[in-house]
Design a protein around this motif. Structure first.
Motif, PDB file in Angstrom:
ATOM      1  N   PRO A 273       0.237   2.467  -7.873  1.00 26.92           N
ATOM      2  CA  PRO A 273      -0.433   2.089  -6.623  1.00 26.92           C
ATOM      3  C   PRO A 273       0.216   0.925  -5.889  1.00 26.92           C
ATOM      4  N   HIS A 274       0.990   0.096  -6.604  1.00 25.00           N
ATOM      5  CA  HIS A 274       1.623  -1.053  -5.960  1.00 25.00           C
ATOM      6  C   HIS A 274       3.077  -0.786  -5.588  1.00 25.00           C
ATOM      7  N   ALA A 275       3.479   0.477  -5.608  1.00 25.01           N
ATOM      8  CA  ALA A 275       4.822   0.825  -5.126  1.00 25.01           C
ATOM      9  C   ALA A 275       4.988   0.301  -3.706  1.00 25.01           C
ATOM     10  N   GLY A 276       6.158  -0.263  -3.432  1.00 23.55           N
ATOM     11  CA  GLY A 276       6.389  -0.909  -2.148  1.00 23.55           C
ATOM     12  C   GLY A 276       6.038  -2.374  -2.158  1.00 23.55           C
ATOM     13  N   GLY A 277       5.592  -2.868  -3.324  1.00 24.15           N
ATOM     14  CA  GLY A 277       5.249  -4.274  -3.450  1.00 24.15           C
ATOM     15  C   GLY A 277       6.441  -5.131  -3.830  1.00 24.15           C
TER      16      GLY A 277
ATOM     17  N   ASP B 244       1.411  -7.420  -2.484  1.00 22.78           N
ATOM     18  CA  ASP B 244       1.133  -5.975  -2.399  1.00 22.78           C
ATOM     19  C   ASP B 244       1.419  -5.499  -0.976  1.00 22.78           C
ATOM     20  N   ALA B 245       2.704  -5.468  -0.639  1.00 22.86           N
ATOM     21  CA  ALA B 245       3.117  -5.257   0.750  1.00 22.86           C
ATOM     22  C   ALA B 245       3.062  -3.798   1.186  1.00 22.86           C
ATOM     23  N   GLN B 246       3.017  -2.864   0.231  1.00 21.13           N
ATOM     24  CA  GLN B 246       2.981  -1.434   0.560  1.00 21.13           C
ATOM     25  C   GLN B 246       4.160  -1.043   1.458  1.00 21.13           C
ATOM     26  N   ALA B 247       5.312  -1.597   1.184  1.00 18.44           N
ATOM     27  CA  ALA B 247       6.494  -1.328   2.011  1.00 18.44           C
ATOM     28  C   ALA B 247       6.982   0.104   1.810  1.00 18.44           C
ATOM     29  N   GLN B 248       7.423   0.711   2.888  1.00 21.65           N
ATOM     30  CA  GLN B 248       8.039   2.031   2.774  1.00 21.65           C
ATOM     31  C   GLN B 248       9.377   1.931   2.045  1.00 21.65           C
TER      32      GLN B 248
ATOM     33  N   ALA C  87       9.920   0.450  -3.284  1.00 21.03           N
ATOM     34  CA  ALA C  87       9.658   1.349  -2.151  1.00 21.03           C
ATOM     35  C   ALA C  87       8.593   2.378  -2.526  1.00 21.03           C
ATOM     36  N   ARG C  88       7.935   2.903  -1.494  1.00 20.09           N
ATOM     37  CA  ARG C  88       6.957   3.973  -1.707  1.00 20.09           C
ATOM     38  C   ARG C  88       7.294   5.222  -0.891  1.00 20.09           C
ATOM     39  N   VAL C  89       8.386   5.170  -0.133  1.00 15.04           N
ATOM     40  CA  VAL C  89       8.762   6.317   0.696  1.00 15.04           C
ATOM     41  C   VAL C  89       8.965   7.558  -0.177  1.00 15.04           C
TER      42      VAL C  89
END
Length: 297
Positions: free
Chosen positions: A275-279, A14-18, A262-264
């Motif tokens: 919620p785990h976007a960027g994972g 669950d890295a929460q990467a942009q 990505a979660r950008v």
């Protein structure tokens, strides 16, 4: 395998990467390496060791990383190709590319079977046609291969190395080129797959041992498998994140598909839904991949 196969992608980190991108399996330490371009970080994930994930800042805009035959890694930053020693975090410039052009950065990159490092550029405002796909040879000479690219993305080679597959995202197409591994030249560009508009944009890509392409769908909530000989979509793997960026086979048997996201740009409501976007995600897709090519320079 059919389009209605029930395969699920499980959260691996669950890295929460942009902007997670560029997954690469390194058999030297049985780890997956990947980047968060907008957070300027290289991540590592070792499946055999829970809670072993690591990240290190490498700026500006680290966009791809590959194992280097002489040890350590090579990678792309905004302005060129670099060597990287993970033990000391030392970066060594190999060659600058497009350093005089404002608003340009590297994006995806991989090595060919002969050990060249191919990576492409794009305008940071995504202005059309400002990118180029480059090839870095063993002696650190750079050759442009494909010009007038908008968002240079996925790369993969056929098992015999004679075909290069390549994605320029905004075209919604996967292109194939005849590839000469001896000289590193390309010829005979053609379209081998087209992504429907309702399924988002093609982003990163890999190939399996059966010669089928796996494509990440930006805005499409999935990774898909395609037959490049027929242009047929064979399989879709749902991903619980809308912005799916790339994929790579990993694990000691190369039988797990790792998927970056990505979660950008996502708003509060969208993040509540994903919620785990960027994972980093992982799926058992029933086929194996090909070993990662190392940079020989």
């Amino acid at each position: 395998m059919t389009a209605d196969s029930k395969i699920t992608a499980a959260l691996a980190s669950d890295a929460q990467a942009q902007l997670g991108e560029g997954p690469m399996w390194d058999a030297r330490d049985n780890s997956l390496y990947w980047v968060d371009i907008l957070s300027h970080r290289v991540h590592s994930h070792r499946p055999a060791e829970p809670n072993s994930d690591r990240k290190r800042e490498l700026s500006p805009y680290v966009s791809s990383i590959v194992p280097r035959r002489s040890g350590g890694f090579a990678l792309t930053l905004q302005d060129g190709f670099y060597g990287y020693d993970p033990a000391t975090a030392e970066l060594t410039l190999l060659v600058k590319v497009e350093a005089s052009l404002p608003g340009i950065r590297f994006n995806d990159g991989k090595c060919d079977p002969a050990g060249r490092y191919l990576a492409g550029t794009m305008a940071m405002d995504e202005e059309q046609g400002r990118g180029t796909l480059y090839s870095l040879d063993v002696g650190h000479a750079v050759t442009p291969l494909v010009s007038e690219v908008t968002i240079s993305n996925g790369l993969a080679w056929s098992g015999d190395g004679a075909t290069l597959y390549y994605i320029d995202t905004t075209t919604r197409c996967v292109f194939a080129f005849d590839y000469d591994t001896a000289s590193g030249t390309v010829a005979n560009r053609r379209v081998v797959a087209e992504i429907p508009e309702e399924e988002g944009f093609p982003d990163g890509m890999t190939i399996d041992a059966e010669g089928m392409l796996w494509i990440a769908h930006w805005g499409g909530w999935q990774v898909s498998r395609w037959n490049p000989a027929t242009g047929e979509k064979l399989l879709s793997v749902p991903v619980p994140a809308s912005q799916v960026t790339s994929c790579a086979f990993g694990g000691e048997q190369l039988d797990r598909l790792y998927i970056t996201t990505a979660r950008v740009g996502l708003g509060e409501d969208e993040l509540a839904e994903q919620p785990h976007a960027g994972g980093l995600f992982c799926a058992d897709v029933g086929v194996r991949g090909l070993p990662t090519n190392l940079y020989a320079g």
